[in-house]
Design a protein around this motif. Structure first.
Motif, short mmCIF file in Angstrom:
data_model
loop_
_atom_site.label_atom_id
_atom_site.label_comp_id
_atom_site.label_asym_id
_atom_site.label_seq_id
_atom_site.Cartn_x
_atom_site.Cartn_y
_atom_site.Cartn_z
N LEU A 231 10.68 -8.92 -11.33
CA LEU A 231 11.80 -8.36 -10.57
C LEU A 231 11.40 -7.13 -9.75
CD1 LEU A 231 14.69 -8.68 -13.14
CD2 LEU A 231 14.36 -10.00 -11.06
N SER A 232 10.36 -6.43 -10.18
CA SER A 232 9.96 -5.22 -9.47
C SER A 232 9.44 -5.52 -8.06
CB SER A 232 8.92 -4.44 -10.27
OG SER A 232 7.75 -5.21 -10.40
N VAL A 233 8.96 -6.73 -7.82
CA VAL A 233 8.48 -7.10 -6.49
C VAL A 233 9.45 -8.03 -5.77
CG1 VAL A 233 6.06 -6.79 -7.08
CG2 VAL A 233 7.11 -9.03 -7.40
N SER A 234 10.63 -8.25 -6.31
CA SER A 234 11.57 -9.22 -5.76
C SER A 234 12.70 -8.62 -4.95
CB SER A 234 12.19 -10.05 -6.90
OG SER A 234 11.19 -10.76 -7.54
N ASN A 235 12.66 -7.34 -4.66
CA ASN A 235 13.68 -6.68 -3.86
C ASN A 235 15.06 -6.81 -4.50
OD1 ASN A 235 14.68 -5.16 -1.76
ND2 ASN A 235 14.91 -6.90 -0.37
N LEU A 236 15.13 -6.62 -5.80
CA LEU A 236 16.39 -6.62 -6.53
C LEU A 236 16.48 -5.34 -7.34
CD1 LEU A 236 16.41 -10.27 -7.90
CD2 LEU A 236 18.07 -9.31 -6.33
N GLN A 237 17.70 -4.84 -7.52
CA GLN A 237 17.89 -3.69 -8.39
C GLN A 237 18.09 -4.20 -9.80
OE1 GLN A 237 21.11 -1.27 -6.91
NE2 GLN A 237 19.62 0.25 -6.28
N PHE A 238 17.39 -3.58 -10.76
CA PHE A 238 17.52 -4.01 -12.15
C PHE A 238 17.42 -2.82 -13.07
CE2 PHE A 238 13.05 -4.10 -11.21
CZ PHE A 238 12.45 -3.62 -12.35
N LEU A 239 17.80 -3.04 -14.31
CA LEU A 239 17.81 -1.99 -15.32
C LEU A 239 17.36 -2.60 -16.64
CD1 LEU A 239 18.83 0.96 -16.00
CD2 LEU A 239 20.95 -0.14 -16.68
N ARG B 62 10.52 -7.88 -16.04
CA ARG B 62 10.52 -6.64 -15.26
C ARG B 62 9.46 -6.68 -14.16
NH1 ARG B 62 7.70 -1.91 -18.06
NH2 ARG B 62 6.02 -3.29 -17.41
N ASP B 63 8.26 -7.17 -14.50
CA ASP B 63 7.18 -7.23 -13.52
C ASP B 63 7.54 -8.13 -12.34
OD1 ASP B 63 5.75 -5.56 -15.15
OD2 ASP B 63 4.50 -7.15 -16.01
N ILE C 16 6.56 -16.00 -13.49
CA ILE C 16 5.89 -15.49 -14.69
C ILE C 16 4.54 -16.16 -14.92
CG2 ILE C 16 6.03 -15.47 -17.22
CD1 ILE C 16 8.88 -14.53 -16.98
N PRO C 17 4.37 -17.47 -14.75
CA PRO C 17 3.04 -18.07 -14.96
C PRO C 17 2.00 -17.55 -13.97
CG PRO C 17 4.70 -19.78 -14.99
CD PRO C 17 5.38 -18.52 -14.56
N LEU C 18 2.42 -16.98 -12.85
CA LEU C 18 1.48 -16.48 -11.85
C LEU C 18 1.05 -15.04 -12.11
CD1 LEU C 18 3.29 -17.90 -8.70
CD2 LEU C 18 1.47 -18.95 -10.05
N LEU C 19 1.65 -14.38 -13.10
CA LEU C 19 1.27 -13.00 -13.41
C LEU C 19 -0.16 -12.94 -13.94
CD1 LEU C 19 4.48 -11.73 -15.23
CD2 LEU C 19 3.71 -11.10 -12.96
N LYS C 20 -0.83 -11.83 -13.68
CA LYS C 20 -2.22 -11.68 -14.15
C LYS C 20 -2.30 -11.70 -15.67
CE LYS C 20 -4.24 -9.30 -10.25
NZ LYS C 20 -4.89 -8.10 -9.75
N THR C 21 -1.29 -11.19 -16.33
CA THR C 21 -1.30 -11.19 -17.79
C THR C 21 -1.22 -12.60 -18.36
OG1 THR C 21 1.10 -10.90 -17.80
CG2 THR C 21 -0.25 -8.92 -17.96
N ARG C 22 -0.67 -13.55 -17.58
CA ARG C 22 -0.58 -14.94 -18.02
C ARG C 22 -1.77 -15.77 -17.58
NH1 ARG C 22 3.99 -17.56 -20.60
NH2 ARG C 22 5.22 -15.80 -21.27
N GLN C 23 -2.52 -15.31 -16.59
CA GLN C 23 -3.63 -16.09 -16.06
C GLN C 23 -4.74 -16.27 -17.09
OE1 GLN C 23 -3.74 -17.71 -13.14
NE2 GLN C 23 -1.65 -17.02 -12.77
N ASN C 24 -5.21 -15.19 -17.66
CA ASN C 24 -6.33 -15.26 -18.59
C ASN C 24 -6.12 -14.25 -19.70
OD1 ASN C 24 -8.58 -16.67 -19.14
ND2 ASN C 24 -9.88 -15.71 -17.61
N LYS C 25 -5.53 -14.67 -20.77
CA LYS C 25 -5.32 -13.76 -21.88
C LYS C 25 -6.63 -13.67 -22.66
CE LYS C 25 -0.41 -14.06 -22.57
NZ LYS C 25 0.66 -14.32 -23.50
N PRO C 26 -7.22 -12.48 -22.80
CA PRO C 26 -8.49 -12.37 -23.49
C PRO C 26 -8.40 -12.76 -24.97
CG PRO C 26 -7.63 -10.19 -22.95
CD PRO C 26 -6.74 -11.20 -22.31
#
Length: 161
Positions: free
Chosen positions: A61-69, A58-59, A119-129
């Motif tokens: 696709l939200s910045v990819s200019n696509l409609q999703f559900l 979802r994260d 997905i690997p570039l997401l902040k949640t994937r960069q450094n998981k505490p």
């Protein structure tokens, strides 16, 4: 005022491409590198991601200019019913007249490749505490002396009496 969610209906050949039933479905298992082809992976392993979630999809696709559900559906080949592995994303691929919704994504494979690359570039994937703390505690416990009982070494049958 927010628009109501579209009503679901059974598939019919007269349904247009822009209606929700004609949107493509993407499950996290499609881009999971820990899955085999039999378990539902759709892309080559080198293009996939370790254990993606529908929230990460979802994260992206939200910045990819696509409609999703987002839908709370379980993949049929998934053995577990946990909330982490649930979830399905529907993405609009074509307009009502059959033309592409976004020229950058001509097929479902191109959308999945885009998701798997971002997905690997997401902040949640960069450094998981949680992971960094877990790795530090393992290295400290293994380096903190050798007299703790459960160490390695060859295990024999015991003393013969």
């Amino acid at each position: 005022m927010a628009a109501a969610a579209p009503m679901r209906q059974n598939w019919n050949p007269s349904i247009k491409h822009n209606e929700m039933e004609r949107w493509i479905c993407i499950y996290p298992a499609y881009i999971n590198s820990k899955r085999t082809r039999q378990e539902g992976r759709r892309l080559p392993k080198e293009n996939c991601v370790d254990n993606p979630t529908y929230i990460e999809i979802r994260d992206v696709l939200s910045v990819s200019n696509l409609q999703f559900l987002m839908e709370n559906m379980k993949y049929c080949r998934e053995k577990s019913s946990e909330l982490q592995v649930r979830g399905r994303v529907r993405v609009q691929l074509r307009n009502a007249d059959g033309t592409l919704f976004n020229k950058d994504f001509p097929s479902r494979e191109s959308i999945m490749l885009h998701i798997a690359s971002k997905i690997p570039l997401l902040k949640t994937r960069q450094n998981k505490p949680g992971e960094s703390y877990h790795q530090q505690s393992q290295t400290q416990s293994s380096a903190s002396g050798s007299g703790g009982g459960g160490g390695g070494g060859k295990k024999g049958k015991g003393k013969r009496r």
